[in-house]
Write a protein that holds these residues in place. Structure first.
Motif, PDB file in Angstrom:
ATOM      1  N   UNK A  82       6.098  29.477 -17.340  1.00 50.38           N
ATOM      2  CA  UNK A  82       5.069  28.229 -16.613  1.00 50.38           C
ATOM      3  C   UNK A  82       5.803  27.412 -16.177  1.00 50.38           C
ATOM      4  N   UNK A  83       6.136  26.779 -15.033  1.00 50.85           N
ATOM      5  CA  UNK A  83       6.745  25.468 -14.322  1.00 50.85           C
ATOM      6  C   UNK A  83       5.971  24.548 -15.441  1.00 50.85           C
ATOM      7  N   UNK A  84       6.448  23.647 -15.917  1.00 52.70           N
ATOM      8  CA  UNK A  84       5.870  22.342 -16.904  1.00 52.70           C
ATOM      9  C   UNK A  84       5.793  21.182 -15.525  1.00 52.70           C
ATOM     10  N   UNK A  85       4.774  20.591 -15.402  1.00 53.15           N
ATOM     11  CA  UNK A  85       4.561  19.471 -15.128  1.00 53.15           C
ATOM     12  C   UNK A  85       5.181  17.878 -15.610  1.00 53.15           C
ATOM     13  N   UNK A  86       5.405  17.271 -14.592  1.00 54.83           N
ATOM     14  CA  UNK A  86       4.890  15.775 -15.299  1.00 54.83           C
ATOM     15  C   UNK A  86       4.071  15.056 -15.986  1.00 54.83           C
ATOM     16  N   UNK A  87       3.978  14.823 -17.054  1.00 57.09           N
ATOM     17  CA  UNK A  87       2.557  14.445 -17.955  1.00 57.09           C
ATOM     18  C   UNK A  87       2.503  13.098 -17.619  1.00 57.09           C
ATOM     19  N   UNK A  88       3.069  11.963 -17.509  1.00 55.29           N
ATOM     20  CA  UNK A  88       3.145  10.794 -16.998  1.00 55.29           C
ATOM     21  C   UNK A  88       2.911  10.986 -15.851  1.00 55.29           C
ATOM     22  N   UNK A  89       2.374  10.668 -15.693  1.00 55.45           N
ATOM     23  CA  UNK A  89       1.602  10.072 -13.691  1.00 55.45           C
ATOM     24  C   UNK A  89       1.080   8.886 -13.791  1.00 55.45           C
ATOM     25  N   UNK A  90       1.381   8.614 -12.161  1.00 53.88           N
ATOM     26  CA  UNK A  90       1.302   5.917 -11.769  1.00 53.88           C
ATOM     27  C   UNK A  90       0.169   6.567 -10.842  1.00 53.88           C
ATOM     28  N   UNK A  91      -0.497   5.726 -11.014  1.00 57.07           N
ATOM     29  CA  UNK A  91      -1.792   4.858 -10.070  1.00 57.07           C
ATOM     30  C   UNK A  91      -1.692   4.162 -10.086  1.00 57.07           C
ATOM     31  N   UNK A  92      -2.994   3.762  -9.125  1.00 58.99           N
ATOM     32  CA  UNK A  92      -3.753   2.218  -9.185  1.00 58.99           C
ATOM     33  C   UNK A  92      -4.991   2.544  -9.662  1.00 58.99           C
ATOM     34  N   UNK A  93      -5.971   1.284  -9.837  1.00 50.99           N
ATOM     35  CA  UNK A  93      -6.910   1.520 -10.396  1.00 50.99           C
ATOM     36  C   UNK A  93      -7.679   0.933  -8.569  1.00 50.99           C
ATOM     37  N   UNK A  94      -8.609   2.179  -9.028  1.00 48.92           N
ATOM     38  CA  UNK A  94      -9.610   1.646  -7.669  1.00 48.92           C
ATOM     39  C   UNK A  94     -10.731   0.533  -8.087  1.00 48.92           C
ATOM     40  N   UNK A 120     -10.219   5.401 -23.656  1.00 54.99           N
ATOM     41  CA  UNK A 120      -8.335   6.028 -23.279  1.00 54.99           C
ATOM     42  C   UNK A 120      -7.045   5.192 -22.850  1.00 54.99           C
ATOM     43  N   UNK A 121      -7.780   3.732 -22.562  1.00 54.41           N
ATOM     44  CA  UNK A 121      -6.713   2.942 -22.511  1.00 54.41           C
ATOM     45  C   UNK A 121      -5.946   2.361 -23.495  1.00 54.41           C
ATOM     46  N   UNK A 122      -4.234   1.786 -23.351  1.00 54.17           N
ATOM     47  CA  UNK A 122      -3.902   1.854 -24.711  1.00 54.17           C
ATOM     48  C   UNK A 122      -3.224   0.122 -24.015  1.00 54.17           C
ATOM     49  N   UNK A 123      -3.254  -0.344 -22.864  1.00 49.75           N
ATOM     50  CA  UNK A 123      -3.552  -2.003 -22.684  1.00 49.75           C
ATOM     51  C   UNK A 123      -5.008  -2.219 -21.841  1.00 49.75           C
ATOM     52  N   UNK A 124      -4.605  -3.395 -21.628  1.00 49.78           N
ATOM     53  CA  UNK A 124      -6.642  -3.401 -20.475  1.00 49.78           C
ATOM     54  C   UNK A 124      -5.634  -4.287 -18.866  1.00 49.78           C
ATOM     55  N   UNK A 125      -6.732  -2.916 -18.288  1.00 50.93           N
ATOM     56  CA  UNK A 125      -6.425  -2.911 -16.882  1.00 50.93           C
ATOM     57  C   UNK A 125      -7.559  -3.450 -16.234  1.00 50.93           C
ATOM     58  N   UNK A 133      -0.044   6.741 -16.177  1.00 49.33           N
ATOM     59  CA  UNK A 133      -1.289   7.974 -17.575  1.00 49.33           C
ATOM     60  C   UNK A 133      -0.653   9.159 -16.915  1.00 49.33           C
ATOM     61  N   UNK A 134      -1.686   9.718 -18.398  1.00 47.67           N
ATOM     62  CA  UNK A 134      -1.645  11.705 -19.012  1.00 47.67           C
ATOM     63  C   UNK A 134      -3.347  11.882 -18.608  1.00 47.67           C
ATOM     64  N   UNK A 143      -9.614  13.563 -17.083  1.00 45.70           N
ATOM     65  CA  UNK A 143     -10.080  12.156 -17.492  1.00 45.70           C
ATOM     66  C   UNK A 143      -8.500  11.943 -17.343  1.00 45.70           C
ATOM     67  N   UNK A 144      -8.222  10.880 -17.451  1.00 44.24           N
ATOM     68  CA  UNK A 144      -6.898   9.964 -17.657  1.00 44.24           C
ATOM     69  C   UNK A 144      -7.247   9.362 -18.905  1.00 44.24           C
ATOM     70  N   UNK A 145      -6.029   9.550 -19.342  1.00 43.23           N
ATOM     71  CA  UNK A 145      -6.033   9.089 -20.737  1.00 43.23           C
ATOM     72  C   UNK A 145      -4.519   8.598 -21.156  1.00 43.23           C
ATOM     73  N   UNK A 146      -4.381   7.713 -22.478  1.00 41.71           N
ATOM     74  CA  UNK A 146      -3.025   6.847 -22.500  1.00 41.71           C
ATOM     75  C   UNK A 146      -2.583   6.200 -21.420  1.00 41.71           C
ATOM     76  N   UNK A 147      -3.493   5.105 -20.701  1.00 37.21           N
ATOM     77  CA  UNK A 147      -3.088   4.290 -19.486  1.00 37.21           C
ATOM     78  C   UNK A 147      -2.744   3.238 -19.788  1.00 37.21           C
ATOM     79  N   UNK A 148      -1.464   2.946 -19.449  1.00 38.31           N
ATOM     80  CA  UNK A 148      -0.542   1.960 -19.508  1.00 38.31           C
ATOM     81  C   UNK A 148      -0.721   1.370 -18.326  1.00 38.31           C
ATOM     82  N   UNK A 149      -0.344  -0.125 -18.466  1.00 31.95           N
ATOM     83  CA  UNK A 149      -0.234  -1.107 -17.085  1.00 31.95           C
ATOM     84  C   UNK A 149       1.433  -0.988 -17.193  1.00 31.95           C
ATOM     85  N   UNK A 150       1.666  -0.762 -15.683  1.00 27.45           N
ATOM     86  CA  UNK A 150       3.332  -1.193 -15.147  1.00 27.45           C
ATOM     87  C   UNK A 150       3.428  -2.469 -15.026  1.00 27.45           C
TER      88      UNK A 150
END
Length: 150
Positions: A82-94, A120-125, A133-134, A143-150
């Motif tokens: 199976x094709x591996x999806x990129x684990x880490x995704x990027x987005x915006x907190x709505x 699931x947060x690493x940094x304050x958002x 996030x992953x 669910x979004x987990x391991x969320x880091x601020x860019x």
């Protein structure tokens, strides 16, 4: 003189029962009369056309496709194939409610909303922050987990 033991209801039920028996006998006779004796095999065959529909005509041999039996995969393909999806995704907190400890992140590529919890947060958002996030499967969806601020 004594009254008859047969009530109106009993006689009606008896009439219905006899009528049902007669109908059943008639149907049986019709089936016997319409039964084809010595029917040919070709008359009883049903074919499947290229669209998967049942027909009484054989399929066109020019539309036949040669399929390699080894190319057919039975079951679920292995994880390595199976094709591996990129684990880490990027987005915006709505939306993020700090008092309740949850919010939502919109993925920048797919525009899908994912739930995020304070656990699931690493940094304050905060709202409108760009984050990476992953995803993990939760009770009601991803669910979004391991969320880091860019």
């Amino acid at each position: 003189m004594a009254k008859s033991q047969q009530t109106f209801n009993k006689s009606e039920k008896e009439k219905k029962r006899l009528k049902k028996r007669e109908l059943k006998a008639k149907k049986k006779e019709e089936r016997k009369a319409n039964a084809v004796k010595g029917a040919k095999l070709e008359d009883m065959l049903v074919y499947v056309d290229e669209n998967g529909q049942l027909t009484d005509t054989p399929p066109d041999p020019t539309k036949k496709i040669k399929v390699d039996a080894e190319s057919i995969v039975l079951g679920i393909p292995k994880k390595e194939e199976m094709e591996e999806e990129s684990k880490e995704k990027q987005g915006k907190v709505s939306f993020f409610d700090t008092s309740k400890g949850f919010g939502f992140i919109i993925d920048s590529t797919t525009q899908e909303k994912y739930f995020v919890h304070v656990s699931g947060l690493i940094d304050q958002i905060g709202e409108n922050d760009k984050v990476s996030f992953e995803l993990e499967k939760g009770l009601k969806g991803m669910n979004a987990v391991r969320v880091k601020k860019i």
